[in-house]
Design a protein around this motif. Structure first.
Motif, PDB file in Angstrom:
ATOM      1  N   LEU A 143       9.197   6.165   4.582  1.00  0.00           N
ATOM      2  CA  LEU A 143       8.265   5.072   4.869  1.00  0.00           C
ATOM      3  C   LEU A 143       8.799   3.742   4.341  1.00  0.00           C
ATOM      4  O   LEU A 143       8.773   2.725   5.048  1.00  0.00           O
ATOM      5  CB  LEU A 143       6.895   5.384   4.252  1.00  0.00           C
ATOM      6  N   LEU A 144       9.283   3.741   3.111  1.00  0.00           N
ATOM      7  CA  LEU A 144       9.819   2.507   2.539  1.00  0.00           C
ATOM      8  C   LEU A 144      11.070   2.040   3.287  1.00  0.00           C
ATOM      9  O   LEU A 144      11.225   0.853   3.594  1.00  0.00           O
ATOM     10  CB  LEU A 144      10.139   2.709   1.051  1.00  0.00           C
ATOM     11  N   GLY A 145      11.962   2.969   3.600  1.00  0.00           N
ATOM     12  CA  GLY A 145      13.175   2.614   4.326  1.00  0.00           C
ATOM     13  C   GLY A 145      12.884   2.056   5.706  1.00  0.00           C
ATOM     14  O   GLY A 145      13.550   1.122   6.171  1.00  0.00           O
ATOM     15  N   SER A 146      11.867   2.607   6.374  1.00  0.00           N
ATOM     16  CA  SER A 146      11.537   2.157   7.727  1.00  0.00           C
ATOM     17  C   SER A 146      11.074   0.703   7.742  1.00  0.00           C
ATOM     18  O   SER A 146      11.317  -0.025   8.708  1.00  0.00           O
ATOM     19  CB  SER A 146      10.462   3.059   8.341  1.00  0.00           C
ATOM     20  N   LEU A 147      10.407   0.276   6.676  1.00  0.00           N
ATOM     21  CA  LEU A 147       9.956  -1.117   6.596  1.00  0.00           C
ATOM     22  C   LEU A 147      11.144  -2.069   6.500  1.00  0.00           C
ATOM     23  O   LEU A 147      11.128  -3.170   7.069  1.00  0.00           O
ATOM     24  CB  LEU A 147       9.027  -1.297   5.393  1.00  0.00           C
ATOM     25  N   LEU A 148      12.178  -1.652   5.794  1.00  0.00           N
ATOM     26  CA  LEU A 148      13.385  -2.479   5.681  1.00  0.00           C
ATOM     27  C   LEU A 148      14.081  -2.615   7.030  1.00  0.00           C
ATOM     28  O   LEU A 148      14.539  -3.706   7.401  1.00  0.00           O
ATOM     29  CB  LEU A 148      14.346  -1.874   4.652  1.00  0.00           C
ATOM     30  N   PHE A 149      14.173  -1.514   7.786  1.00  0.00           N
ATOM     31  CA  PHE A 149      14.815  -1.565   9.104  1.00  0.00           C
ATOM     32  C   PHE A 149      14.020  -2.444  10.072  1.00  0.00           C
ATOM     33  O   PHE A 149      14.589  -3.118  10.939  1.00  0.00           O
ATOM     34  CB  PHE A 149      14.956  -0.154   9.688  1.00  0.00           C
ATOM     35  N   ILE A 164       0.824  -1.213   0.000  1.00  0.00           N
ATOM     36  CA  ILE A 164       0.000   0.000   0.000  1.00  0.00           C
ATOM     37  C   ILE A 164       0.861   1.267   0.000  1.00  0.00           C
ATOM     38  O   ILE A 164       0.414   2.318  -0.458  1.00  0.00           O
ATOM     39  CB  ILE A 164      -1.015   0.015   1.174  1.00  0.00           C
ATOM     40  N   THR A 165       2.091   1.170   0.504  1.00  0.00           N
ATOM     41  CA  THR A 165       3.002   2.325   0.422  1.00  0.00           C
ATOM     42  C   THR A 165       3.306   2.637  -1.035  1.00  0.00           C
ATOM     43  O   THR A 165       3.294   3.810  -1.455  1.00  0.00           O
ATOM     44  CB  THR A 165       4.308   2.062   1.190  1.00  0.00           C
ATOM     45  N   MET A 166       3.567   1.616  -1.817  1.00  0.00           N
ATOM     46  CA  MET A 166       3.848   1.819  -3.234  1.00  0.00           C
ATOM     47  C   MET A 166       2.604   2.289  -3.986  1.00  0.00           C
ATOM     48  O   MET A 166       2.673   3.183  -4.844  1.00  0.00           O
ATOM     49  CB  MET A 166       4.385   0.522  -3.857  1.00  0.00           C
ATOM     50  N   ALA A 167       1.449   1.711  -3.676  1.00  0.00           N
ATOM     51  CA  ALA A 167       0.231   2.030  -4.417  1.00  0.00           C
ATOM     52  C   ALA A 167      -0.283   3.434  -4.117  1.00  0.00           C
ATOM     53  O   ALA A 167      -0.508   4.249  -5.027  1.00  0.00           O
ATOM     54  CB  ALA A 167      -0.842   0.987  -4.104  1.00  0.00           C
ATOM     55  N   ILE A 168      -0.467   3.745  -2.834  1.00  0.00           N
ATOM     56  CA  ILE A 168      -1.073   5.028  -2.456  1.00  0.00           C
ATOM     57  C   ILE A 168      -0.112   6.180  -2.718  1.00  0.00           C
ATOM     58  O   ILE A 168      -0.483   7.204  -3.311  1.00  0.00           O
ATOM     59  CB  ILE A 168      -1.522   4.994  -0.981  1.00  0.00           C
ATOM     60  N   TRP A 169       1.132   6.019  -2.297  1.00  0.00           N
ATOM     61  CA  TRP A 169       2.082   7.114  -2.500  1.00  0.00           C
ATOM     62  C   TRP A 169       2.512   7.225  -3.966  1.00  0.00           C
ATOM     63  O   TRP A 169       2.911   8.300  -4.424  1.00  0.00           O
ATOM     64  CB  TRP A 169       3.279   6.949  -1.568  1.00  0.00           C
ATOM     65  N   GLU A 192       9.108  17.606   0.081  1.00  0.00           N
ATOM     66  CA  GLU A 192       8.388  17.062   1.234  1.00  0.00           C
ATOM     67  C   GLU A 192       7.805  15.695   0.897  1.00  0.00           C
ATOM     68  O   GLU A 192       7.902  14.742   1.684  1.00  0.00           O
ATOM     69  CB  GLU A 192       7.275  18.017   1.671  1.00  0.00           C
ATOM     70  N   PHE A 193       7.192  15.593  -0.267  1.00  0.00           N
ATOM     71  CA  PHE A 193       6.587  14.330  -0.683  1.00  0.00           C
ATOM     72  C   PHE A 193       7.647  13.227  -0.775  1.00  0.00           C
ATOM     73  O   PHE A 193       7.456  12.124  -0.258  1.00  0.00           O
ATOM     74  CB  PHE A 193       5.899  14.488  -2.039  1.00  0.00           C
ATOM     75  N   GLY A 194       8.751  13.516  -1.432  1.00  0.00           N
ATOM     76  CA  GLY A 194       9.800  12.515  -1.602  1.00  0.00           C
ATOM     77  C   GLY A 194      10.364  12.037  -0.286  1.00  0.00           C
ATOM     78  O   GLY A 194      10.658  10.840  -0.112  1.00  0.00           O
ATOM     79  N   SER A 195      10.519  12.946   0.684  1.00  0.00           N
ATOM     80  CA  SER A 195      11.051  12.547   1.990  1.00  0.00           C
ATOM     81  C   SER A 195      10.080  11.608   2.700  1.00  0.00           C
ATOM     82  O   SER A 195      10.495  10.666   3.388  1.00  0.00           O
ATOM     83  CB  SER A 195      11.335  13.780   2.855  1.00  0.00           C
TER      84      SER A 195
END
Length: 514
Positions: A464-470, A352-357, A456-459
């Motif tokens: 969000l994506l990086g946090s899932l990896l951690f 959903i991170t990939m889809a919505i964002w 702002e959007f890119g950050s």
């Protein structure tokens, strides 16, 4: 066994019958067991409303309802105001700076809030926290008339201190009171009630400003919020002490019987030493509020007029209820092992991170901060809900709300799956809200400095994506099917006989006699 299932089983017997044992009675009758933890008798009697039998007052469902109602009336209404973009003002700079003060003090206090809450108790922590929201909205009402920026920023700093305490208490209750197989539902119940406050709160400015396409929101809007928030922080006094809460299976919450300032401050650092893996969740913590300023100011304030912002706000929080319900209940599907559910939710968040964002990226490419600035482009007209192109952005904004609830529900569930110890979870909640607020302070300040919306959007998307990896190592290697009671008791001065179920206590006694 889930609390709601136990409740059905135990309420079928008459509580008044001296020959029948129910979950409202102390599960172990031998002297010295649980008596020190019990409150007054009325706290453990079922509440009957006609054909309905509700949980007793000192039960997890009842206490969580009190917490949810406080958050419904205090931070829920605050979110409704904030979601208008610039808290209902025309220009965002002063509100942005006040919000920086909110999150800066929130971050500092929040990190240590677990120690404070464990020492002074959750009732006082929650009530004092609710007062800060009331005071902040009063400062915005004052600002509406006199433009006193200093008072506004002071109120923001005080709110940060109060909010750090409130959200720590809320997180500790929500994660430690339920049994392991019902934590997802409890989190979703809280999140739904809390966001219902924002939905109803959003209807206030929508009704007040339905025929108003420009300018600040009216005084009546702020006054209505003040009345509701005052009710909220008074309601917090309905909480009982954590040690008096009894679950349907007869067990109690694991806390400290004799907390001191020294024990709780040292306990904070002990958590970081024994549960070092929690650091891998810190990126999720910081990401969980990072996107708010972009949602509220970079999308809602930037593109829509006053009444449409109010409608968007209502829909945003309505979808939070949907997100919390769907993810919370899915996380409690007991036919699937808990480690598998944990991994599945991490995968679902990635999708959903990939889809919505991804949809958000397509929308953000259509405008810049300069192109929607009326001072630079007097010909710019903010979008109204009657305009033909409104439906697409409306659904995007709704899914942003869905995403927020899905993400935060998942974070709380992951933390709650790591331990059942109320003292440790108070510290986890403090870490979560403190780090979350540090991130928010940064983003609100960046917005006040007029950073490009695409930046702002890119950050937001990247973090969000990086946090899932951690978080992946914690999810894959630390979440197990259950956490043994003996493990939870290591961070407490309580014993199995203080907090265990009848079966657990009997097993311990048999072991000691063997």
């Amino acid at each position: 066994m889930a609390d709601e299932k136990n409740l059905e089983a135990t309420t079928s017997a008459s509580p008044e019958s001296p020959t029948e044992k129910t979950a409202y009675d102390d599960p172990v009758t031998e002297a010295g067991t649980h008596t020190a933890l019990e409150g007054k008798a009325w706290m453990y009697k079922p509440i009957k409303l006609g054909p309905l039998t509700l949980p007793w007052f000192a039960s997890p469902p009842s206490q969580l309802t009190f917490v949810a109602l406080v958050c419904f009336l205090c931070p829920g209404m605050y979110n409704a105001v904030n979601g208008l973009g610039a808290a209902g003002q025309v220009k965002s700079t002063d509100i942005d700076n006040a919000t920086v003060a909110v999150y800066a003090t929130f971050a500092g206090v929040g990190f240590f809030a677990g120690s404070i809450a464990n020492r002074i108790g959750l009732k006082l922590t929650l009530s004092f926290g609710g007062f800060g929201y009331f005071f902040y909205i009063a400062s915005i009402l004052s600002y509406n008339h006199n433009g006193n920026v200093g008072f506004l920023i002071f109120a923001g700093a005080l709110l940060g201190l109060c909010a750090g305490l409130l959200w720590c208490a809320q997180g500790a209750i929500m994660m430690s009171y339920p049994t392991e197989d019902s934590k997802g539902k409890y989190i979703s119940w809280f999140w739904m009630i809390f966001n219902l406050g924002a939905v109803i709160g959003s209807l206030i400015p929508l009704g007040e400003n339905l025929h108003k396409k420009a300018g600040n929101v009216s005084d009546g809007t702020y006054i209505a919020f003040l009345v509701l928030m005052a009710t909220g922080f008074v309601l917090a006094w309905g909480l009982v002490d954590s040690r008096k809460v009894r679950r349907a299976d007869g067990s109690h919450v694991v806390v400290m019987k004799h907390p001191t300032w020294q024990s709780e401050i040292l306990g904070l650092f002990e958590v970081l030493r024994t549960d070092t893996y929690i650091i891998l969740l810190f990126p999720m913590f910081i990401a969980s509020n990072w996107f708010y300023v972009y949602h509220f100011n970079g999308v809602n304030l930037a593109k829509f007029n006053t009444r449409t912002r109010a409608l968007n706000n209502t829909l945003y929080y309505l979808m939070q209820i949907v997100g919390a319900y769907s993810f919370g209940y899915a996380l409690d599907i007991t036919s699937v092992r808990r480690p598998i559910r944990a991994r599945a939710v991490l995968g679902a968040l990635f999708v959903i991170t990939m889809a919505i964002w991804g949809g958000g990226y397509a929308y953000q490419k259509g405008y810049t901060r300069d192109s929607v600035d009326p001072e630079l482009h007097p010909e710019f007209v903010a979008m109204d809900f009657n305009d033909s192109g409104y439906v697409g952005p409306m659904f995007l904004y709704m899914f942003y709300g869905f995403y927020d609830a899905a993400f935060q529900t998942s974070v709380y569930w992951i933390m709650g799956s790591l331990t059942n110890n109320g003292r440790k979870l108070a510290n986890f909640a403090g870490f979560y809200k403190g780090i979350q607020s540090a991130g928010a302070a940064i983003t609100w300040r960046l917005d006040a400095l007029k950073n490009p919306y695409m930046t702002e959007f890119g950050s937001c998307w990247g973090l969000l994506l990086g946090s899932l990896l951690f978080a992946a190592p914690v999810v894959f290697y630390k979440i197990t099917d259950t956490v043994p009671l003996e493990e939870d008791l290591k961070f407490s001065d309580e014993t199995v006989e203080d907090v265990g179920t009848a079966e657990e206590i009997t097993e311990i006694r048999r072991g000691s006699k063997a």
